[in-house]
Scaffold this active site. Structure first.
Site, short mmCIF file in Angstrom:
data_model
loop_
_atom_site.label_atom_id
_atom_site.label_comp_id
_atom_site.label_asym_id
_atom_site.label_seq_id
_atom_site.Cartn_x
_atom_site.Cartn_y
_atom_site.Cartn_z
N SER A 1 0.89 -1.16 0.00
CA SER A 1 0.00 0.00 0.00
C SER A 1 0.92 1.20 0.00
CB SER A 1 -0.84 0.01 1.28
OG SER A 1 -1.45 1.28 1.46
N TYR B 1 -2.37 -0.68 10.44
CA TYR B 1 -2.19 -0.78 8.99
C TYR B 1 -0.86 -0.16 8.57
CZ TYR B 1 -3.72 -0.88 4.07
OH TYR B 1 -3.84 -1.15 2.73
N LYS C 1 2.10 -2.50 7.10
CA LYS C 1 2.41 -2.33 5.68
C LYS C 1 3.87 -1.91 5.49
CE LYS C 1 -1.44 -3.62 3.66
NZ LYS C 1 -1.50 -4.72 2.70
N1 LIG Z 1 -8.58 -0.57 -1.20
C1 LIG Z 1 -7.58 0.23 -1.00
O1 LIG Z 1 -7.76 1.46 -0.96
C2 LIG Z 1 -6.18 -0.33 -0.88
C3 LIG Z 1 -5.11 0.56 -1.02
C4 LIG Z 1 -3.82 0.07 -0.90
C5 LIG Z 1 -3.59 -1.27 -0.64
N2 LIG Z 1 -4.66 -2.11 -0.48
C6 LIG Z 1 -4.37 -3.52 -0.19
O2 LIG Z 1 -4.90 -4.32 -1.21
C7 LIG Z 1 -5.11 -5.64 -0.71
C8 LIG Z 1 -6.48 -6.10 -1.13
O3 LIG Z 1 -7.45 -5.29 -0.51
P1 LIG Z 1 -8.80 -4.82 -1.21
O4 LIG Z 1 -8.83 -3.36 -1.18
O5 LIG Z 1 -8.98 -5.54 -2.49
O6 LIG Z 1 -9.83 -5.27 -0.08
P2 LIG Z 1 -11.07 -6.27 -0.08
O7 LIG Z 1 -11.60 -6.18 1.30
O8 LIG Z 1 -11.95 -5.99 -1.25
O9 LIG Z 1 -10.40 -7.70 -0.34
C9 LIG Z 1 -9.56 -8.30 0.60
C10 LIG Z 1 -9.81 -9.79 0.55
O10 LIG Z 1 -8.88 -10.43 1.41
C11 LIG Z 1 -9.55 -11.48 2.07
N3 LIG Z 1 -8.82 -11.86 3.28
C12 LIG Z 1 -8.65 -11.15 4.43
N4 LIG Z 1 -7.94 -11.86 5.31
C13 LIG Z 1 -7.64 -13.04 4.73
C14 LIG Z 1 -6.94 -14.19 5.13
N5 LIG Z 1 -6.40 -14.29 6.35
N6 LIG Z 1 -6.83 -15.22 4.25
C15 LIG Z 1 -7.40 -15.16 3.03
N7 LIG Z 1 -8.08 -14.10 2.58
C16 LIG Z 1 -8.20 -13.05 3.43
C17 LIG Z 1 -10.94 -10.93 2.36
O11 LIG Z 1 -11.87 -11.96 2.61
C18 LIG Z 1 -11.22 -10.16 1.07
O12 LIG Z 1 -11.87 -10.97 0.10
C19 LIG Z 1 -4.90 -5.56 0.79
O13 LIG Z 1 -3.62 -6.05 1.12
C20 LIG Z 1 -4.98 -4.07 1.07
O14 LIG Z 1 -4.29 -3.70 2.22
C21 LIG Z 1 -5.94 -1.66 -0.60
#
Ligand SMILES: NC(=O)c1ccc[n+]([C@@H]2O[C@H](COP(=O)([O-])OP(=O)(O)OC[C@H]3O[C@@H](n4cnc5c(N)ncnc54)[C@H](O)[C@@H]3O)[C@@H](O)[C@H]2O)c1
Length: 261
Positions: free
Chosen positions: A140, A153, A157
């Site tokens: 992130s 977080y 991260k």
């Molecule tokens: N959405 C944002 O703004 C953003 C920005 C930067 C980074 N990220 C990162 O992107 C990645 C994906 O997040 P997203 O935004 O798609 O969120 P999301 O909530 O849509 O998807 C995350 C998925 O991870 C799954 N998950 C959580 N814990 C788990 C585990 N222990 N084992 C297996 N699956 C698990 C959840 O069930 C969910 O389906 C994350 O690492 C998040 O930190 C997101």
């Protein structure tokens, strides 16, 4: 030998957190480019739905615990033959500061950091033997900068980025390519659930998961370590390095704005 780009066609790929958001979008893009994809998610139904769309294999369950990672990698190797690309993408973003419950801190460490470490422990020996393998960590921009509103977080991260850097620096000459995906806001459930502060900070520049997945596909071809779907993050990162105190002051100014929302 340092690798030169990644061929998705025919590749065996694992995506954790592949049931939703960025992971689901990556699974779809990878499959469209001819990859064979294992979709892992804690939400077994979501994993099955995405796997069904991409003619992939669903693995429901925890992709962070030692036993969960072991089970995922054993299943994936059985189904794919070998894992060419492992996307450690599952993540959690509990709100709060030092006072956030111990269990939330522990879960953030487990999912955002230790899941990567545990996967690498099982993947690296086989990759060194083959002389090839690729690890893509969804970190992130919070791993390069910070995320107001969530200390667990921000801290974990940074840990994930530190581990990706270490892995790359240690094995880069032995065929292992490591990439760190560091977006700001992406329109997923995580952002929707993050509250008004996150919307204020990231809403206006948020990208769709499919746009991010498209940028990942481009980045797989050129091996760049940092994948920055929001290019301005590179400028913020430089500003932080050049004058950290001043950068923290500017973040504190934003914090004060968030407190007035
Ligand atoms: N959405 C944002 O703004 C953003 C920005 C930067 C980074 N990220 C990162 O992107 C990645 C994906 O997040 P997203 O935004 O798609 O969120 P999301 O909530 O849509 O998807 C995350 C998925 O991870 C799954 N998950 C959580 N814990 C788990 C585990 N222990 N084992 C297996 N699956 C698990 C959840 O069930 C969910 O389906 C994350 O690492 C998040 O930190 C997101």
């Amino acid at each position: 030998m340092r690798s030169m780009g990644f061929e998705l066609a025919g590749a065996g790929v694992v995506v954790t957190g592949g049931g939703n958001g960025i992971g689901a979008a990556m699974a779809r893009r990878f499959a469209a480019a001819g990859a064979r994809v294992v979709v892992a998610d804690l939400d077994a139904d979501a994993a099955a739905a995405v796997a069904g769309d991409v003619q992939g294999i669903a693995v429901g369950g925890d992709a962070a615990s030692e036993a969960g990672v072991q089970r995922l990698i054993t299943t994936a190797v059985g189904a794919l033959g070998s894992i060419d690309l492992f996307c450690a993408n599952a993540g959690v973003a509990p709100p709060g500061g030092a006072e956030a419950p111990e269990e939330e801190w522990a879960r953030a460490w487990d999912v955002n950091v230790m899941a990567h470490v545990r996967a690498a422990a099982l993947l690296v020996p086989a990759w060194l033997e083959r002389g090839r393998g690729r690890f893509l960590a969804t970190v992130s921009a919070a791993g390069l900068l910070t995320m107001l509103g969530s200390a667990p977080y921000s801290v974990t991260k940074h840990g994930a980025l530190a581990f990706a850097e270490w892995l790359s620096a240690t094995y880069g000459h032995r065929g292992i390519t490591v990439q760190a995906l560091c977006p700001q806001g992406v329109r997923t459930n995580m952002l929707a659930e993050a509250g008004p502060g996150a919307q204020f900070l990231m809403g206006a520049t948020a990208l769709d998961p499919d746009e991010v997945a498209g940028i990942v596909v481009e980045a797989l071809a050129d091996d760049r370590f940092l994948i920055l779907p929001h290019p301005e993050v590179a400028d913020f990162y430089q500003a932080r390095a050049a004058d950290t105190g001043r950068w923290i002051q500017s973040m504190n100014k934003l914090q004060r704005k968030v407190e007035t929302l």
